[in-house]
Design a protein around this motif. Structure first.
Motif, PDB file in Angstrom:
ATOM      1  N   ARG A 145     110.087 -12.829   0.862  1.00 24.00           N
ATOM      2  CA  ARG A 145     110.283 -12.348  -0.510  1.00 24.00           C
ATOM      3  C   ARG A 145     109.181 -11.381  -0.942  1.00 24.00           C
ATOM      4  O   ARG A 145     109.359 -10.600  -1.861  1.00 24.00           O
ATOM      5  CB  ARG A 145     110.265 -13.519  -1.483  1.00 24.00           C
ATOM      6  CG  ARG A 145     111.374 -14.488  -1.271  1.00 24.00           C
ATOM      7  CD  ARG A 145     111.230 -15.657  -2.212  1.00 24.00           C
ATOM      8  NE  ARG A 145     112.262 -16.651  -1.942  1.00 24.00           N
ATOM      9  CZ  ARG A 145     112.451 -17.745  -2.652  1.00 24.00           C
ATOM     10  NH1 ARG A 145     111.663 -18.002  -3.681  1.00 24.00           N
ATOM     11  NH2 ARG A 145     113.413 -18.584  -2.353  1.00 24.00           N
ATOM     12  N   SER A 210     117.750 -14.035 -11.486  1.00 24.48           N
ATOM     13  CA  SER A 210     116.669 -14.968 -11.224  1.00 24.48           C
ATOM     14  C   SER A 210     116.092 -14.761  -9.820  1.00 24.48           C
ATOM     15  O   SER A 210     114.871 -14.776  -9.623  1.00 24.48           O
ATOM     16  CB  SER A 210     117.207 -16.390 -11.375  1.00 24.48           C
ATOM     17  OG  SER A 210     116.260 -17.313 -10.966  1.00 24.48           O
ATOM     18  N   ASP A 211     116.960 -14.563  -8.852  1.00 22.14           N
ATOM     19  CA  ASP A 211     116.482 -14.439  -7.473  1.00 22.14           C
ATOM     20  C   ASP A 211     115.843 -13.073  -7.219  1.00 22.14           C
ATOM     21  O   ASP A 211     114.873 -12.972  -6.466  1.00 22.14           O
ATOM     22  CB  ASP A 211     117.619 -14.758  -6.500  1.00 22.14           C
ATOM     23  CG  ASP A 211     118.020 -16.234  -6.588  1.00 22.14           C
ATOM     24  OD1 ASP A 211     117.117 -17.083  -6.483  1.00 22.14           O
ATOM     25  OD2 ASP A 211     119.206 -16.535  -6.793  1.00 22.14           O
ATOM     26  N   ASN A 213     114.273 -11.568  -9.551  1.00 19.25           N
ATOM     27  CA  ASN A 213     112.986 -11.764 -10.229  1.00 19.25           C
ATOM     28  C   ASN A 213     111.983 -12.466  -9.311  1.00 19.25           C
ATOM     29  O   ASN A 213     110.787 -12.150  -9.334  1.00 19.25           O
ATOM     30  CB  ASN A 213     113.182 -12.561 -11.516  1.00 19.25           C
ATOM     31  CG  ASN A 213     111.912 -12.649 -12.329  1.00 19.25           C
ATOM     32  OD1 ASN A 213     111.279 -11.633 -12.612  1.00 19.25           O
ATOM     33  ND2 ASN A 213     111.503 -13.857 -12.679  1.00 19.25           N
ATOM     34  N   ASP A 214     112.450 -13.381  -8.489  1.00 19.04           N
ATOM     35  CA  ASP A 214     111.554 -14.051  -7.533  1.00 19.04           C
ATOM     36  C   ASP A 214     110.947 -13.040  -6.554  1.00 19.04           C
ATOM     37  O   ASP A 214     109.761 -13.118  -6.223  1.00 19.04           O
ATOM     38  CB  ASP A 214     112.300 -15.128  -6.736  1.00 19.04           C
ATOM     39  CG  ASP A 214     112.540 -16.380  -7.567  1.00 19.04           C
ATOM     40  OD1 ASP A 214     111.995 -16.465  -8.688  1.00 19.04           O
ATOM     41  OD2 ASP A 214     113.273 -17.264  -7.098  1.00 19.04           O
ATOM     42  N   GLN A 217     108.238 -11.069  -8.477  1.00 19.97           N
ATOM     43  CA  GLN A 217     106.974 -11.796  -8.643  1.00 19.97           C
ATOM     44  C   GLN A 217     106.217 -11.871  -7.311  1.00 19.97           C
ATOM     45  O   GLN A 217     105.002 -11.680  -7.271  1.00 19.97           O
ATOM     46  CB  GLN A 217     107.221 -13.223  -9.177  1.00 19.97           C
ATOM     47  CG  GLN A 217     107.957 -13.289 -10.518  1.00 19.97           C
ATOM     48  CD  GLN A 217     107.357 -12.380 -11.581  1.00 19.97           C
ATOM     49  OE1 GLN A 217     106.136 -12.282 -11.733  1.00 19.97           O
ATOM     50  NE2 GLN A 217     108.202 -11.678 -12.316  1.00 19.97           N
ATOM     51  N   SER A 218     106.944 -12.132  -6.222  1.00 17.51           N
ATOM     52  CA  SER A 218     106.277 -12.256  -4.920  1.00 17.51           C
ATOM     53  C   SER A 218     105.759 -10.919  -4.421  1.00 17.51           C
ATOM     54  O   SER A 218     104.698 -10.851  -3.795  1.00 17.51           O
ATOM     55  CB  SER A 218     107.246 -12.805  -3.870  1.00 17.51           C
ATOM     56  OG  SER A 218     107.641 -14.092  -4.198  1.00 17.51           O
TER      57      SER A 218
END
Ligand code: ADP
Ligand code: MG
Length: 316
Positions: A145, A210-211, A213-214, A217-218
């Motif tokens: 990710r 949401s995914d 967004n993950d 962030q990563s």
């Protein structure tokens, strides 16, 4: 049924490797690796009334459990190898249930080429099932990710929102199928990794936004997503057209088990070819962009306006 009988009758036939499963009658299983291989491991837990209903029946529960686990393996680019099963039993998990449950596992493991190597069986009032899955990759080669880079394109496989609709509008056969039998994109993940088309992927489990967004962030990036590029199935499009559902609900609904992955502009042709080969839609829905402090998603509509996002996805 007693634990010993359940294991021998229903689970042993799923463990076709004497070498790894040790006949399902030892304390452990054992995985041998070649020098240049690594294991990737993932676990999912399914809880009654949260992830499944008893009335779904053993076949669907088991198939979805293994398929969602396989989706994590897909997102890493690994090749599925084997899995362990946590099984809870009570009066409901009778012979009929176990027959269906083990058939659900059997059909799925045949389709994706893996086998059972062990597990644990407990008594429990509420049903909880869990799988720990193992895949293999070449050493140090894995989709992460955190590997997205500024200006990479964002691609998504298949269509989004079908499973959400399947859960809430339970008449459309196609949508129901998508809800109960997700299609883990194992081949896609493997080829993305092997052919160096992408270094970064995630599977869409909590919600597309949401995914993504993950990944943001990563990878410490932001994302620009174009709403009108997001792929919806003909069934889902009908619901949107009839104002029965909002696209925002579909892209934060989750349970899609499609892959989102990043692609450099130099590799766009390869993605097109791959889509053709695998007969899976691979759609560019936006771009990752540099961001300083706050890494977030900008959702843009047809007229170029920013859409306010209230909810990215399912929260655990
Ligand atoms: P222990 O009590 O030492 O944990 P068990 O008696 O529970 O071992 O298990 C005996 C064997 O049966 C082990 O090889 C274990 O992996 C296997 N096993 C138990 N439950 C399951 C299950 N639900 N699925 C697959 N294998 C199982
Ligand atoms: Mg035990």
């Amino acid at each position: 049924m007693r634990e010993f009988d359940i294991i021998n009758k229903f689970f042993k036939p799923l463990s076709n490797s004497e070498e790894t499963a040790l006949g399902l009658n030892d304390d452990v299983a054992k995985i041998s690796l070649k020098k240049d291989e690594e294991l990737v491991i993932s676990k999912d837990i399914f809880v009654e009334d949260v992830h499944f209903l008893k009335k779904d029946g053993g076949y669907k529960i088991a198939a979805k459990l293994l398929r969602t686990n396989l989706s994590d393996i897909a997102a890493s680019g690994a090749t599925p190898f084997c899995y362990m099963l946590g099984f809870s039993k009570n009066a409901f998990t009778n012979k009929k249930f176990l027959t269906e449950f083990s058939k659900g596992l059997e059909d799925t493991q045949k389709e994706f080429g893996l086998f059972l190597i062990g597990g644990d069986t407990v008594k429990s009032k509420n049903l909880v099932f869990s799988i720990t899955i193992f895949g293999k990759v070449k050493k140090s080669q894995i989709l992460r990710r955190c590997n997205a880079k500024p200006d990479d394109y964002i691609f998504v496989s298949g269509t989004i929102g079908d499973a959400y609709l399947g859960l809430n509008h339970t008449k459309d056969e196609y949508l129901l199928q998508r809800h109960f039998f997700p299609s883990p994109r194992v081949k896609l993940g493997q080829i993305l990794l092997k052919n160096n088309i992408s270094q970064c992927a995630i599977d869409v489990s909590d919600g597309l936004l949401s995914d993504i967004n993950d990944i943001c962030q990563s990878s410490k990036l932001s994302a620009e997503i174009f709403e009108d590029k997001i792929p919806f199935s003909p069934s889902a499009q009908k619901f949107i057209k009839n104002n029965q559902v909002k696209t925002l609900d579909l892209i934060s609904g989750g349970d899609d088990y499609e892959l989102v992955f990043s692609v450099k502009s130099t590799k766009l042709d390869l993605v097109k070819k791959l889509s053709h080969e695998l007969k899976i839609n691979l759609t560019c829905i936006g771009k990752f962009v540099k961001s300083d402090k706050k890494h977030s998603i900008k959702l843009i509509n047809k007229s170029g306006k920013k859409i306010r996002i209230k909810k990215f996805g399912y929260e655990h």
